[in-house]
Structures are given as structure tokens and as C-alpha cells.
Design a protein around this motif. Structure first.
Motif, PDB file in Angstrom:
ATOM      1  N   LEU A  23       0.842  -1.199   0.000  1.00  0.00           N
ATOM      2  CA  LEU A  23       0.000   0.000   0.000  1.00  0.00           C
ATOM      3  C   LEU A  23       0.874   1.244   0.000  1.00  0.00           C
ATOM      4  O   LEU A  23       1.914   1.287   0.660  1.00  0.00           O
ATOM      5  CB  LEU A  23      -0.931   0.005   1.205  1.00  0.00           C
ATOM      6  CG  LEU A  23      -1.929  -1.161   1.263  1.00  0.00           C
ATOM      7  CD1 LEU A  23      -2.660  -1.175   2.592  1.00  0.00           C
ATOM      8  CD2 LEU A  23      -2.928  -1.080   0.111  1.00  0.00           C
ATOM      9  N   SER A  24       0.449   2.274  -0.714  1.00  0.00           N
ATOM     10  CA  SER A  24       1.261   3.469  -0.904  1.00  0.00           C
ATOM     11  C   SER A  24       1.162   4.418   0.288  1.00  0.00           C
ATOM     12  O   SER A  24       0.298   4.272   1.160  1.00  0.00           O
ATOM     13  CB  SER A  24       0.820   4.211  -2.164  1.00  0.00           C
ATOM     14  OG  SER A  24      -0.428   4.868  -1.949  1.00  0.00           O
ATOM     15  N   THR A  49      -2.179   6.128   1.235  1.00  0.00           N
ATOM     16  CA  THR A  49      -3.288   5.343   1.784  1.00  0.00           C
ATOM     17  C   THR A  49      -3.985   6.076   2.929  1.00  0.00           C
ATOM     18  O   THR A  49      -3.347   6.611   3.829  1.00  0.00           O
ATOM     19  CB  THR A  49      -2.775   3.982   2.287  1.00  0.00           C
ATOM     20  OG1 THR A  49      -2.260   3.242   1.175  1.00  0.00           O
ATOM     21  CG2 THR A  49      -3.880   3.183   2.944  1.00  0.00           C
ATOM     22  N   ASP A  57      -6.350   2.821  -0.571  1.00  0.00           N
ATOM     23  CA  ASP A  57      -5.189   3.329  -1.294  1.00  0.00           C
ATOM     24  C   ASP A  57      -5.669   3.935  -2.612  1.00  0.00           C
ATOM     25  O   ASP A  57      -6.022   3.202  -3.547  1.00  0.00           O
ATOM     26  CB  ASP A  57      -4.200   2.187  -1.570  1.00  0.00           C
ATOM     27  CG  ASP A  57      -2.910   2.681  -2.193  1.00  0.00           C
ATOM     28  OD1 ASP A  57      -2.847   3.868  -2.566  1.00  0.00           O
ATOM     29  OD2 ASP A  57      -1.961   1.882  -2.319  1.00  0.00           O
ATOM     30  N   THR A  65      -4.044   5.287  -4.873  1.00  0.00           N
ATOM     31  CA  THR A  65      -3.109   5.018  -5.963  1.00  0.00           C
ATOM     32  C   THR A  65      -3.464   3.746  -6.715  1.00  0.00           C
ATOM     33  O   THR A  65      -3.487   3.706  -7.947  1.00  0.00           O
ATOM     34  CB  THR A  65      -1.669   4.913  -5.420  1.00  0.00           C
ATOM     35  OG1 THR A  65      -1.337   6.104  -4.726  1.00  0.00           O
ATOM     36  CG2 THR A  65      -0.678   4.691  -6.551  1.00  0.00           C
TER      37      THR A  65
END
Length: 337
Positions: A23-24, A27, A44, A46
Motif C-alpha cells: 500500500l502506498s 493510503t 489506497d 493510488t
């Protein structure tokens, strides 16, 4: 324990572990519930991924116990037994992350998101409890036939663990606002519960691996589908204890007999349930009520306990009086015949 500073620290620890699940940094984390554990929803933007995280309370479940819960969940999903959350692997293939919270290690796990919402009291609860009865029957059948992996370990929810010497959730005698008169009523009730449970026994057809917390807060309704979440308290207990847990915090409500009848009807569409089994359900309901009274006293810092408070304890005493009166009447009728 659950003040703003604690929650900020807890969220920070979880955020630092997000890359382990791919997860970026963007998040978004949202606190969902706090009870034994803290549960967060993660989105997330992204990748568009949605995940539910559970950060475990230290000192309750060991790593081996958590691994065992996840093993059963995985088996239930693989075998298509019920709709429930699916554990999500980290990038290294493991399921449990250790978070360092100022020297205290907290275990964290992730699950895929399920659609749905908690069924409300006005949304035809008997319909959903009929479905829940069928779900319980399938779950129990799986537990009776499934071979757990080596090292499988979960807590044993028997009388000693709940009201006896072990006291996994605390001592009911510490119930908030419990006075001497109420304590005497509950002492007699506890003794009667012990005797009835010893008589009922723990044979393999009656006692095994159960969810142990299928209350409304752990059910999700989506259209015509009912899902069950949160296996955190799963362990070894009487199979019929699952119904008592399913009406947690509502044991005193006038609609409980209707829910019980619906649950029995649903269960019997999948597996037999004898009249003897049905007759002992009030014992498990009273057992669960006293256990929750102990839990509220020992977890008074949680929002759930604070919402219940002394009123729940007094309600427990009143239920116990009714339970004892019904039992005394039944004993007198048997003696007369």
C-alpha cells in the motif's frame, strides 16, 4: 488507554507497516472500531485497493493463536463454507506483522473488504437469524470434520474460562455497580450454570471449534446475502454457545425468543438439533450474559463498556432472577410429577 494520543500513535505504527502489504504512502486510514482490538479501514487511492486491518491488543492472543485463527478462516474460504473475510498476505508471504509501539509489540493482520452493513433492529432480524442458524450449522459441520494444522491453538471457552477460575474476560463479581444482593443472585446462578453444563457435557457432538462472537456487529448484510466477520474470539466451546453469543448485549430484549426460534429453524435446514439441545439454550444465554458483565468490568476503558455501564450489570441480575425462577418452577413441576 484509548485517548487521542494513543490512537494517533497506533495509526502511525500501522501506517509505517503499509508497504508490507504493497500500500502506498497516500493510503487513507479510518478507525472503525475499538474493543479487544483496534480495526482500521484502509483505502489506497493510488491502486484503488481497500483493506481492513486489525491491530491486536497485547497480552490477549499469542502469535500462534492468531495464526490458528487465520488458518481456519483460510480453510473456510477454500471450502466455500460461509462468506467471510479473507486474510491478505504481506509481500513476503506472511500474514502477521509486528508493530513496535514504544517497546510493546502489537500484532497486525489484514483482510480483504466485504460489502454490506450491520443489520438493524428494524430490518427483519428474524430473517437474518434464520440464515445465521444455517450458517452456524455449516460452520459446526466443518469444524467437526476439519483437520487443523500442527500447532493449532485457540482458547477454550468452557465454564472455568468464563465464570470459574481462569476468567479470560475478568471476574463477574467485579461487575460495575454490583451490590451484595445482586452478587448473591449471581452466585446462585453461576452454581446452577455450572451444574447444568456439567450435566450437558462436552462430548465431541456438543463441544468443538466455534466462532463464539456472532453478534449483530459482526454480521454484514448485502442484498440477500449475510456474511460473518471477526473470528478473533473463535475457540473451543459448546456449539450452541454460538447462539448465545449472537444475541450479545440484547439478551434482555423482548424479541429474543423470536430470534431464537428463527435461528433454530435455520439450523435445522442444514443439521439436526434435538429438543434437548434447544432446551439448554437459556443456559448458554445466561452464561454469555454473565461473561459480558465480567468483560465490561475488566474493559471499562472501551467505548462498548462505557456505553453499557452499571445498567447492564443490573439487567444481568434481573435476568438471573428470572432464570432462577423459571428453573425453580421447572424443578417443582418435575418433583410433583
Amino acid at each position: 488507554m484509548y485517548d487521542d494520543a494513543f490512537l494517533i500513535r497506533l495509526e502511525g505504527g500501522l501506517r509505517s507497516a503499509l508497504p508490507r502489504w504493497g500500500l502506498s504512502e497516500a493510503t487513507e486510514l479510518k478507525l472503525l472500531t475499538i474493543s479487544e482490538n483496534a480495526t482500521f479501514r484502509a483505502h489506497d487511492p493510488t491502486s484503488g485497493r481497500d483493506v481492513v486491518f486489525r491491530v491486536h491488543r497485547p497480552g490477549y492472543h499469542s502469535r500462534a493463536e492468531i495464526e490458528s485463527e487465520l488458518a481456519w478462516l483460510t480453510a473456510l474460504g477454500r471450502d466455500g463454507v460461509i462468506a467471510t473475510l479473507t486474510p491478505v498476505l504481506q509481500a513476503d508471504g506472511s500474514l502477521i506483522a509486528d508493530l513496535d509501539d514504544g517497546g510493546t509489540i502489537r500484532h497486525a493482520v489484514a483482510f480483504g473488504l466485504l460489502p454490506g452493513k450491520e443489520p438493524a433492529e428494524g430490518e427483519d432480524l428474524p430473517r437474518w437469524y434464520r440464515e445465521l442458524g444455517a450458517i452456524n450449522a455449516r460452520l459446526h459441520a466443518h469444524a467437526k470434520n476439519w483437520q487443523p494444522p500442527d500447532g493449532f491453538v485457540r482458547k477454550r471457552w468452557d465454564y472455568d474460562a468464563m465464570l470459574g477460575e481462569v476468567q479470560l474476560w475478568g471476574d463477574w463479581r467485579a461487575g460495575l455497580g454490583l451490590d451484595a444482593e445482586g452478587r448473591a443472585v449471581l452466585e446462585r446462578t453461576a452454581e446452577l450454570l455450572r451444574d447444568r453444563l456439567e450435566e450437558y457435557g462436552t462430548g465431541e457432538e456438543r463441544f468443538g471449534l466455534v466462532h463464539a462472537d456472532m453478534r449483530v456487529a459482526n454480521l454484514l448484510v448485502e442484498g440477500d446475502n449475510l456474511s460473518v466477520i471477526d473470528f478473533d474470539d473463535c475457540g473451543f466451546s459448546w456449539y450452541l454457545y454460538d447462539f448465545a453469543a449472537a444475541i450479545s448485549f440484547a439478551e434482555h430484549e423482548p424479541y429474543v425468543p423470536e430470534l431464537q426460534a428463527a435461528w433454530i429453524e435455520g439450523y435445522r435446514t442444514v443439521a439436526p438439533l434435538s429438543d434437548e439441545d434447544c432446551a439448554i439454550l437459556p443456559v448458554f444465554i445466561m452464561l454469555r450474559r454473565m461473561l459480558l458483565t465480567a468483560w465490561i468490568a475488566s474493559h471499562s476503558e472501551t467505548p462498548t463498556a462505557q456505553a453499557m455501564g452499571e445498567d447492564y450489570t443490573q439487567g444481568t441480575v434481573e435476568l438471573a432472577r428470572a432464570f432462577l425462577a423459571t428453573t425453580d418452577a421447572a424443578e417443582s413441576e418435575r418433583a410433583a410429577s
